[in-house]
Motif scaffolding. Sequence first.
Motif, PDB file in Angstrom:
ATOM      1  N   LEU A   2       0.825  -1.207   0.000  1.00  0.00           N
ATOM      2  CA  LEU A   2       0.000   0.000   0.000  1.00  0.00           C
ATOM      3  C   LEU A   2       0.860   1.259   0.000  1.00  0.00           C
ATOM      4  O   LEU A   2       0.529   2.248  -0.652  1.00  0.00           O
ATOM      5  CB  LEU A   2      -0.934  -0.012   1.214  1.00  0.00           C
ATOM      6  N   ALA A   3       1.988   1.216   0.676  1.00  0.00           N
ATOM      7  CA  ALA A   3       2.870   2.377   0.740  1.00  0.00           C
ATOM      8  C   ALA A   3       3.429   2.708  -0.649  1.00  0.00           C
ATOM      9  O   ALA A   3       3.531   3.879  -1.021  1.00  0.00           O
ATOM     10  CB  ALA A   3       4.006   2.124   1.720  1.00  0.00           C
ATOM     11  N   TYR A   4       3.785   1.693  -1.404  1.00  0.00           N
ATOM     12  CA  TYR A   4       4.318   1.925  -2.747  1.00  0.00           C
ATOM     13  C   TYR A   4       3.234   2.498  -3.668  1.00  0.00           C
ATOM     14  O   TYR A   4       3.493   3.405  -4.464  1.00  0.00           O
ATOM     15  CB  TYR A   4       4.879   0.626  -3.330  1.00  0.00           C
ATOM     16  N   ILE A   5       2.033   1.967  -3.557  1.00  0.00           N
ATOM     17  CA  ILE A   5       0.911   2.485  -4.351  1.00  0.00           C
ATOM     18  C   ILE A   5       0.624   3.937  -3.963  1.00  0.00           C
ATOM     19  O   ILE A   5       0.352   4.783  -4.815  1.00  0.00           O
ATOM     20  CB  ILE A   5      -0.334   1.596  -4.179  1.00  0.00           C
ATOM     21  N   ALA A   6       0.715   4.237  -2.666  1.00  0.00           N
ATOM     22  CA  ALA A   6       0.486   5.609  -2.196  1.00  0.00           C
ATOM     23  C   ALA A   6       1.509   6.571  -2.779  1.00  0.00           C
ATOM     24  O   ALA A   6       1.170   7.679  -3.199  1.00  0.00           O
ATOM     25  CB  ALA A   6       0.529   5.653  -0.665  1.00  0.00           C
ATOM     26  N   VAL A   7       2.766   6.144  -2.834  1.00  0.00           N
ATOM     27  CA  VAL A   7       3.816   7.007  -3.380  1.00  0.00           C
ATOM     28  C   VAL A   7       3.576   7.244  -4.873  1.00  0.00           C
ATOM     29  O   VAL A   7       3.696   8.376  -5.361  1.00  0.00           O
ATOM     30  CB  VAL A   7       5.216   6.401  -3.127  1.00  0.00           C
ATOM     31  N   ILE A   8       3.209   6.208  -5.595  1.00  0.00           N
ATOM     32  CA  ILE A   8       2.946   6.355  -7.029  1.00  0.00           C
ATOM     33  C   ILE A   8       1.740   7.271  -7.254  1.00  0.00           C
ATOM     34  O   ILE A   8       1.805   8.214  -8.054  1.00  0.00           O
ATOM     35  CB  ILE A   8       2.729   4.973  -7.684  1.00  0.00           C
ATOM     36  N   CYS A   9       0.642   7.009  -6.552  1.00  0.00           N
ATOM     37  CA  CYS A   9      -0.558   7.850  -6.699  1.00  0.00           C
ATOM     38  C   CYS A   9      -0.277   9.285  -6.277  1.00  0.00           C
ATOM     39  O   CYS A   9      -0.729  10.230  -6.932  1.00  0.00           O
ATOM     40  CB  CYS A   9      -1.718   7.282  -5.890  1.00  0.00           C
ATOM     41  N   GLY A  10       0.433   9.459  -5.176  1.00  0.00           N
ATOM     42  CA  GLY A  10       0.769  10.797  -4.708  1.00  0.00           C
ATOM     43  C   GLY A  10       1.609  11.543  -5.727  1.00  0.00           C
ATOM     44  O   GLY A  10       1.374  12.720  -5.996  1.00  0.00           O
ATOM     45  N   GLY A  11       2.585  10.862  -6.299  1.00  0.00           N
ATOM     46  CA  GLY A  11       3.418  11.486  -7.324  1.00  0.00           C
ATOM     47  C   GLY A  11       2.602  11.901  -8.537  1.00  0.00           C
ATOM     48  O   GLY A  11       2.787  12.992  -9.085  1.00  0.00           O
ATOM     49  N   LEU A  12       1.682  11.039  -8.957  1.00  0.00           N
ATOM     50  CA  LEU A  12       0.828  11.366 -10.099  1.00  0.00           C
ATOM     51  C   LEU A  12      -0.094  12.553  -9.784  1.00  0.00           C
ATOM     52  O   LEU A  12      -0.322  13.411 -10.639  1.00  0.00           O
ATOM     53  CB  LEU A  12       0.012  10.151 -10.524  1.00  0.00           C
TER      54      LEU A  12
END
Length: 157
Positions: free
Chosen positions: A2-12
């Motif tokens: 979930l943390a990796y998905i959060a970083v990707i979504c946050g970056g986008l």
Amino acid sequence: MLAYIAVICGGLLVLSALTSFWMHSVYNSPGSGGGPSLILGAALLYTGSREIRSKHLDRSRALPWLMGFTAVCIVVAVVVVYQERHDYPMSVQTSFLTSCEAHSGDPGRCGCALHWFESHESLTEFIALNNEIGNGGRIPADVAAGITAACPVSTTT
């Protein structure tokens, strides 16, 4: 994970907000509300990266809530954009209005008919219908009924 998905979504989200701000400043387009996207993206980036740096020992209780809130915001934004009426390109509008006014002589009704088409027919459907009518076809009954209901004939005395 979930943390990796959060970083990707946050970056986008941050990239999207910055692009929105840039488009607004360069093209002087209407404001697009990039501020909330920037804040939410930054929160996701910070929270997700903090958990990743700690090798997942420092799990944030806010991260699942932030991800859920982000998902809801994205769904709402997609639905709003999908439901919004899409105007045809200016060349199509001008061509339609010129042709309509030449045949009917009522600019108000022609404008109303154009708005009806924009809110009920995709551009592809409109062009196909316009080509069919131009080749001697007739306006389908449901289209004629919709325009008649939305655009009453104006009478001048």
